[in-house]
Scaffold this active site. Structure first.
Site, PDB file in Angstrom:
ATOM      1  N   PHE A   1      -5.479   9.005  -4.175  1.00  0.00           N
ATOM      2  CA  PHE A   1      -4.274   8.444  -4.786  1.00  0.00           C
ATOM      3  C   PHE A   1      -3.928   7.180  -4.027  1.00  0.00           C
ATOM      4  O   PHE A   1      -3.843   7.203  -2.789  1.00  0.00           O
ATOM      5  CB  PHE A   1      -3.079   9.403  -4.672  1.00  0.00           C
ATOM      6  CG  PHE A   1      -1.756   8.750  -5.051  1.00  0.00           C
ATOM      7  CD1 PHE A   1      -1.218   8.931  -6.312  1.00  0.00           C
ATOM      8  CD2 PHE A   1      -1.063   7.931  -4.157  1.00  0.00           C
ATOM      9  CE1 PHE A   1      -0.016   8.317  -6.669  1.00  0.00           C
ATOM     10  CE2 PHE A   1       0.136   7.306  -4.515  1.00  0.00           C
ATOM     11  CZ  PHE A   1       0.657   7.499  -5.766  1.00  0.00           C
ATOM     12  N   GLU A   2      -3.735   6.095  -4.750  1.00  0.00           N
ATOM     13  CA  GLU A   2      -3.245   4.868  -4.119  1.00  0.00           C
ATOM     14  C   GLU A   2      -2.524   4.078  -5.183  1.00  0.00           C
ATOM     15  O   GLU A   2      -2.987   4.021  -6.326  1.00  0.00           O
ATOM     16  CB  GLU A   2      -4.393   3.950  -3.662  1.00  0.00           C
ATOM     17  CG  GLU A   2      -5.173   4.386  -2.465  1.00  0.00           C
ATOM     18  CD  GLU A   2      -6.324   3.413  -2.135  1.00  0.00           C
ATOM     19  OE1 GLU A   2      -6.941   2.827  -3.043  1.00  0.00           O
ATOM     20  OE2 GLU A   2      -6.587   3.254  -0.943  1.00  0.00           O
ATOM     21  N   ILE A   3      -1.409   3.474  -4.808  1.00  0.00           N
ATOM     22  CA  ILE A   3      -0.855   2.380  -5.600  1.00  0.00           C
ATOM     23  C   ILE A   3      -0.802   1.225  -4.616  1.00  0.00           C
ATOM     24  O   ILE A   3      -0.288   1.382  -3.501  1.00  0.00           O
ATOM     25  CB  ILE A   3       0.543   2.705  -6.158  1.00  0.00           C
ATOM     26  CG1 ILE A   3       0.482   3.968  -7.030  1.00  0.00           C
ATOM     27  CG2 ILE A   3       1.093   1.522  -6.960  1.00  0.00           C
ATOM     28  CD1 ILE A   3       1.834   4.427  -7.555  1.00  0.00           C
TER      29      ILE A   3
ATOM     30  N   TYR B   1       0.858  -1.181   0.000  1.00  0.00           N
ATOM     31  CA  TYR B   1       0.000   0.000   0.000  1.00  0.00           C
ATOM     32  C   TYR B   1       0.895   1.233   0.000  1.00  0.00           C
ATOM     33  O   TYR B   1       1.987   1.199   0.576  1.00  0.00           O
ATOM     34  CB  TYR B   1      -0.901  -0.009   1.247  1.00  0.00           C
ATOM     35  CG  TYR B   1      -2.020   1.000   1.180  1.00  0.00           C
ATOM     36  CD1 TYR B   1      -3.158   0.741   0.424  1.00  0.00           C
ATOM     37  CD2 TYR B   1      -1.920   2.219   1.852  1.00  0.00           C
ATOM     38  CE1 TYR B   1      -4.182   1.676   0.342  1.00  0.00           C
ATOM     39  CE2 TYR B   1      -2.951   3.156   1.771  1.00  0.00           C
ATOM     40  CZ  TYR B   1      -4.075   2.871   1.019  1.00  0.00           C
ATOM     41  OH  TYR B   1      -5.083   3.791   0.929  1.00  0.00           O
TER      42      TYR B   1
END
Ligand SMILES: Nc1nc2c(ncn2[C@@H]2O[C@H](COP(=O)(O)OP(=O)(O)OP(=O)(O)O)[C@@H](O)[C@H]2O)c(=O)[nH]1
Ligand SMILES: *[C@@H]1O[C@H](CO)[C@@H](O)[C@H](O)[C@H]1NC(C)=O
Ligand SMILES: [Mg+2]
Length: 427
Positions: free
Chosen positions: A312-314, A255
């Protein structure tokens, strides 16, 4: 006069004392944990197998796979494909053409309405210009209504990878049968009167519940292991020189975030009670080396409202699809707070990551400059911003402001704040 100089002496003594404490604290963290300004272990070959997923040395009773059993599969030798992480690394300035080297099993993902087309077009254009034109990753679009031809035409024309369009099944965008409709309607009315943003919105609640529990289980998403979430109207202010998906995979990150802040309390008054219930019922899902210190200032008694901003997330989809995360979501969903309050997917994802992942599986992408109204992450340090060709105003950087939780993240991970943190940015 005499009183004045006595005061000076007192100031000097106090200052000396503070310096001594500071020296002691910073030295002791130095010793225990090497401070890292950049990614640890990026250039060392990653473990190719899924053998040491558990990490900790617990007794070997058979139990459901813990969150950290989901180890990324890397089927190449990273040393064969060096990736420039800093301006000193060879290939840093090679931003022309299509990048050679491996691609991760990854996609961008966007939840949007047809009416969002021009706002998502702006976001896509920046993601492509700053990164994806050299990598050509796919993009999945999800919607509770069918996408129209205009939406598909515009977005497909802008994305360099393949585009896919998914219709969300009804059961992922509706009230579960255990929700008391009258109670939920009353809450919406009360929140409307209290002028809580989106407080009376039904669709916003479906959206938050969907992003919390279902986006990663959509049929199209099952084809991927990593996702990068992109919302309409966001901005990417700097070049992304390296492949963030590779950074995630090779360093076993699950995460990541660019902005963190305190949640609006009125939207989550009983969320932590629900979390505590889950922790009690599922101690097997709680990571030993977790980030409780990021979420709570009293050892887990109360929630300090810190969360990673999830627009926003990767992240790793297999972690979200794990038994740990599924148990977590189901437990919260049963308690009804997506409808009886207005729980957001940001605190839900953040609490899950904070409790069920080991600390070092959560990553802060300092290099990825990002804006979603009203907050900016503009990397600290003029040298870095120049090297990344950033177009953000450093004075807008939210990282070290009072309402950001990023300092807390740095503290619990013994990370050294970048030079300039105290002179640049917002107060
Ligand atoms: N298909 C669909 N997508 C939605 C709906 N509501 C929100 N979204 C999407 O869900 C994401 C989050 O919604 P936003 O409206 O941006 O919520 P937010 O970021 O909390 O608030 P803003 O400050 O308005 O951006 C965005 O990608 C939206 O496009 C909806 O009813 N249907
Ligand atoms: C990508 O990941 C998904 C989910 O783990 C998996 O089902 C799929 O086979 C993977 N594809 C490739 C090409 O490895
Ligand atoms: Mg938004």
């Amino acid at each position: 006069m005499a009183a004045g100089s006595a005061r000076y002496v007192r100031y000097i003594l106090v200052a000396f004392f503070i310096l001594a404490v500071f020296y002691f604290v910073s030295n002791s963290t130095d010793v225990t944990t090497p401070l890292r300004t950049h990614l640890p272990g990026v250039n060392k070959p990653a473990d190719g197998g899924g053998n040491n997923g558990g990490g900790s040395s617990e007794a070997s009773e058979p139990k459901p796979p813990a969150s950290n059993d989901v180890k990324a599969k890397i089927n190449y030798d990273p040393a064969q494909f060096p990736m420039a992480m800093t301006p000193n690394d060879p290939g840093w300035n090679d931003l022309a053409g299509i990048r050679d080297g491996p691609r991760m099993n990854a996609t961008f993902v966007t939840l949007a309405r047809n009416s969002d087309v021009w706002e998502i077009a702006k976001s896509i254009r920046q993601v492509e210009d700053r990164f994806n034109r050299r990598y050509n990753y796919d993009w999945v679009f999800l919607n509770d209504k069918p996408f129209d031809d205009n939406f598909k035409r515009v977005t497909t024309s802008l994305v360099s990878g393949k585009t896919h369009y998914g219709l969300i099944p009804e059961e992922h965008w509706s009230f579960p049968e255990w929700i008391d409709q009258d109670k939920a309607a009353k809450v919406r009315q009360d929140m409307k009167e209290a002028k809580i943003i989106y407080g009376d919105s039904i669709s916003y609640r479906h959206m938050c519940r969907f992003e919390s529990g279902f986006f990663f289980r959509q049929e199209l998403m099952l084809n991927y292991e990593y996702y990068w979430r992109v919302e309409p109207s966001v901005e990417l202010y700097c070049d992304v020189h390296y492949d963030p998906f590779r950074v995630m995979a090779e360093n076993n990150k699950k995460y990541s975030f660019t902005i963190s802040l305190y949640e609006y309390y009125e939207t989550i008054p009983t969320l932590w009670d629900s979390v505590k219930k889950f922790m009690k019922n599922h101690p097997e899902h709680i990571a030993a080396d977790n980030s409780m210190g990021f979420l709570s200032d009293d050892g887990g008694e109360t929630y300090n409202k810190c969360h990673f901003w999830s627009n926003f997330e990767i992240g790793n989809l297999n972690w979200l699809r794990s038994k740990a995360y599924t148990d977590f979501f189901n437990s919260l969903d049963r308690d009804g707070g997506f409808f009886y309050e207005r729980w957001g997917d940001a605190p839900v994802h953040s609490i899950a990551a904070g409790l069920m992942l080991p600390k070092d599986e959560i990553h802060f992408f300092n290099d990825i400059a990002y804006y979603h109204v009203p907050f900016t992450h503009c990397p600290t340090g003029e040298k870095l911003r120049t090297e990344l060709k950033c177009h953000c105003d450093p004075g807008e950087n939210f990282d070290w402001a009072g309402y950001s939780c990023t300092s807390k993240y740095f503290e619990i991970n013994n990370l050294e704040k970048p030079e300039g943190w105290d002179t640049e940015g917002k107060d």
